[in-house]
Design a protein around this motif. Structure first.
Motif, PDB file in Angstrom:
ATOM      1  N   GLN A   1      23.272  36.750 -12.400  1.00 37.18           N
ATOM      2  CA  GLN A   1      22.313  35.932 -13.137  1.00 37.18           C
ATOM      3  C   GLN A   1      22.074  34.611 -12.403  1.00 37.18           C
ATOM      4  OE1 GLN A   1      23.467  35.509 -17.364  1.00 37.18           O
ATOM      5  NE2 GLN A   1      24.992  37.060 -16.880  1.00 37.18           N
ATOM      6  N   LEU A   2      20.832  34.163 -12.412  1.00 41.94           N
ATOM      7  CA  LEU A   2      20.457  32.861 -11.874  1.00 41.94           C
ATOM      8  C   LEU A   2      20.184  31.958 -13.063  1.00 41.94           C
ATOM      9  CD1 LEU A   2      19.740  31.176  -9.360  1.00 41.94           C
ATOM     10  CD2 LEU A   2      17.388  31.998  -9.629  1.00 41.94           C
ATOM     11  N   GLY A   3      20.980  30.900 -13.201  1.00 34.52           N
ATOM     12  CA  GLY A   3      20.807  29.970 -14.307  1.00 34.52           C
ATOM     13  C   GLY A   3      19.745  28.940 -13.991  1.00 34.52           C
ATOM     14  N   LEU A   4      18.877  28.692 -14.950  1.00 35.19           N
ATOM     15  CA  LEU A   4      17.828  27.676 -14.832  1.00 35.19           C
ATOM     16  C   LEU A   4      18.196  26.565 -15.806  1.00 35.19           C
ATOM     17  CD1 LEU A   4      14.775  30.128 -14.885  1.00 35.19           C
ATOM     18  CD2 LEU A   4      16.034  29.273 -12.888  1.00 35.19           C
ATOM     19  N   PHE A   5      18.900  25.557 -15.310  1.00 32.51           N
ATOM     20  CA  PHE A   5      19.521  24.562 -16.175  1.00 32.51           C
ATOM     21  C   PHE A   5      18.946  23.166 -15.985  1.00 32.51           C
ATOM     22  CE2 PHE A   5      23.164  27.556 -15.254  1.00 32.51           C
ATOM     23  CZ  PHE A   5      23.030  28.261 -16.432  1.00 32.51           C
ATOM     24  N   ARG A   6      18.942  22.398 -17.058  1.00 32.44           N
ATOM     25  CA  ARG A   6      18.614  20.973 -17.001  1.00 32.44           C
ATOM     26  C   ARG A   6      19.928  20.217 -16.864  1.00 32.44           C
ATOM     27  NH1 ARG A   6      14.460  18.063 -16.933  1.00 32.44           N
ATOM     28  NH2 ARG A   6      15.345  16.554 -18.333  1.00 32.44           N
ATOM     29  N   PRO A   7      19.988  19.246 -15.947  1.00 27.64           N
ATOM     30  CA  PRO A   7      21.207  18.430 -15.898  1.00 27.64           C
ATOM     31  C   PRO A   7      21.225  17.513 -17.118  1.00 27.64           C
ATOM     32  CG  PRO A   7      19.587  17.618 -14.312  1.00 27.64           C
ATOM     33  CD  PRO A   7      19.014  18.869 -14.930  1.00 27.64           C
ATOM     34  N   GLN A   8      22.256  17.642 -17.934  1.00 26.91           N
ATOM     35  CA  GLN A   8      22.330  16.862 -19.170  1.00 26.91           C
ATOM     36  C   GLN A   8      23.754  16.825 -19.682  1.00 26.91           C
ATOM     37  OE1 GLN A   8      19.661  19.851 -21.048  1.00 26.91           O
ATOM     38  NE2 GLN A   8      21.027  19.711 -22.788  1.00 26.91           N
ATOM     39  N   ALA A   9      23.969  15.995 -20.686  1.00 30.68           N
ATOM     40  CA  ALA A   9      25.278  15.919 -21.332  1.00 30.68           C
ATOM     41  C   ALA A   9      25.608  17.295 -21.899  1.00 30.68           C
ATOM     42  CB  ALA A   9      25.244  14.873 -22.437  1.00 30.68           C
ATOM     43  N   PRO A  10      26.828  17.712 -21.910  1.00 35.92           N
ATOM     44  CA  PRO A  10      28.035  16.936 -21.619  1.00 35.92           C
ATOM     45  C   PRO A  10      28.460  16.965 -20.150  1.00 35.92           C
ATOM     46  CG  PRO A  10      28.689  19.057 -22.473  1.00 35.92           C
ATOM     47  CD  PRO A  10      27.170  19.031 -22.467  1.00 35.92           C
ATOM     48  N   THR A  11      27.724  17.676 -19.287  1.00 36.58           N
ATOM     49  CA  THR A  11      28.181  17.785 -17.893  1.00 36.58           C
ATOM     50  C   THR A  11      27.904  16.535 -17.075  1.00 36.58           C
ATOM     51  OG1 THR A  11      26.128  18.920 -17.300  1.00 36.58           O
ATOM     52  CG2 THR A  11      28.021  20.307 -17.825  1.00 36.58           C
ATOM     53  N   VAL A  12      26.792  15.839 -17.341  1.00 33.78           N
ATOM     54  CA  VAL A  12      26.468  14.599 -16.622  1.00 33.78           C
ATOM     55  C   VAL A  12      25.828  13.602 -17.579  1.00 33.78           C
ATOM     56  CG1 VAL A  12      26.149  15.725 -14.366  1.00 33.78           C
ATOM     57  CG2 VAL A  12      24.193  15.427 -15.875  1.00 33.78           C
ATOM     58  N   ASP A  13      25.914  12.316 -17.216  1.00 34.11           N
ATOM     59  CA  ASP A  13      25.258  11.289 -18.028  1.00 34.11           C
ATOM     60  C   ASP A  13      23.769  11.232 -17.662  1.00 34.11           C
ATOM     61  OD1 ASP A  13      24.848   9.454 -15.756  1.00 34.11           O
ATOM     62  OD2 ASP A  13      27.007   9.120 -15.882  1.00 34.11           O
ATOM     63  N   ASP A  14      22.990  10.481 -18.427  1.00 33.09           N
ATOM     64  CA  ASP A  14      21.539  10.425 -18.227  1.00 33.09           C
ATOM     65  C   ASP A  14      21.151   9.919 -16.839  1.00 33.09           C
ATOM     66  OD1 ASP A  14      21.024  11.454 -20.735  1.00 33.09           O
ATOM     67  OD2 ASP A  14      20.713   9.498 -21.678  1.00 33.09           O
ATOM     68  N   ALA A  15      21.824   8.888 -16.363  1.00 30.23           N
ATOM     69  CA  ALA A  15      21.491   8.333 -15.044  1.00 30.23           C
ATOM     70  C   ALA A  15      21.735   9.355 -13.943  1.00 30.23           C
ATOM     71  CB  ALA A  15      22.298   7.060 -14.781  1.00 30.23           C
ATOM     72  N   THR A  16      22.841  10.066 -14.019  1.00 29.42           N
ATOM     73  CA  THR A  16      23.150  11.094 -13.022  1.00 29.42           C
ATOM     74  C   THR A  16      22.144  12.240 -13.117  1.00 29.42           C
ATOM     75  OG1 THR A  16      25.482  10.502 -13.116  1.00 29.42           O
ATOM     76  CG2 THR A  16      24.937  12.664 -12.183  1.00 29.42           C
ATOM     77  N   ALA A  17      21.769  12.603 -14.327  1.00 28.02           N
ATOM     78  CA  ALA A  17      20.772  13.669 -14.504  1.00 28.02           C
ATOM     79  C   ALA A  17      19.466  13.302 -13.811  1.00 28.02           C
ATOM     80  CB  ALA A  17      20.540  13.928 -15.989  1.00 28.02           C
ATOM     81  N   GLN A  18      19.025  12.063 -13.961  1.00 28.87           N
ATOM     82  CA  GLN A  18      17.779  11.626 -13.313  1.00 28.87           C
ATOM     83  C   GLN A  18      17.900  11.657 -11.792  1.00 28.87           C
ATOM     84  OE1 GLN A  18      14.834  11.301 -14.837  1.00 28.87           O
ATOM     85  NE2 GLN A  18      16.032  12.023 -16.579  1.00 28.87           N
TER      86      GLN A  18
END
Length: 134
Positions: free
Chosen positions: A53-70
């Motif tokens: 499977q290929l995951g299509l993910f948004r970087p977001q909490a709880p794995t990263v904070d908002d600044a890191t996601a951006q």
């Protein structure tokens, strides 16, 4: 006993846009689309490789904070992430088919390294190599 890698993920800007691209333009199919609050677990599969499977993910909490996601999304948009490889029987034919579906290529098919390859990017900026099987 280890069974192998089942899911590898990509960061995408918009999961709906990514889903449309991977299904309608690349021919993948949806494996899982599940939500838990704001979090969405979205995976697709290549029809010839149902065990992966290929995951299509948004970087977001709880794995990263908002600044890191951006920052991650900016890096993806610049094409800074490692390229993925899609192996096909005939690179030139796959190139024509995918172009007909609206995939924008950054490199036309070229013969080198004992094979033929082309390059494209998904709507988020993730780079792909389309490589003809040897």
């Amino acid at each position: 006993m280890t069974q192998g890698v089942q899911v590898a993920g990509l960061y995408v800007h918009d999961q709906d846009e990514a889903l449309q691209f991977y299904v309608e333009k690349l021919g993948f199919r949806v494996h899982t689309d599940a939500r838990n609050g704001d979090y969405r677990w979205l995976t697709v599969q290549h029809p010839g490789q149902p065990e992966f499977q290929l995951g299509l993910f948004r970087p977001q909490a709880p794995t990263v904070d908002d600044a890191t996601a951006q920052e991650l999304l900016k890096a993806v948009a610049k094409g800074a992430m490692p390229p993925l490889v899609l192996v096909v029987d005939d690179c030139r034919a796959a190139y024509e088919t995918m172009r007909g579906r609206g995939v924008e290529f950054t490199q036309e098919p070229i013969a080198r390294y004992g094979s033929i390859d082309a390059s494209f990017r998904d709507p988020s900026g993730n780079g792909w190599k389309l490589i003809q099987a040897r």
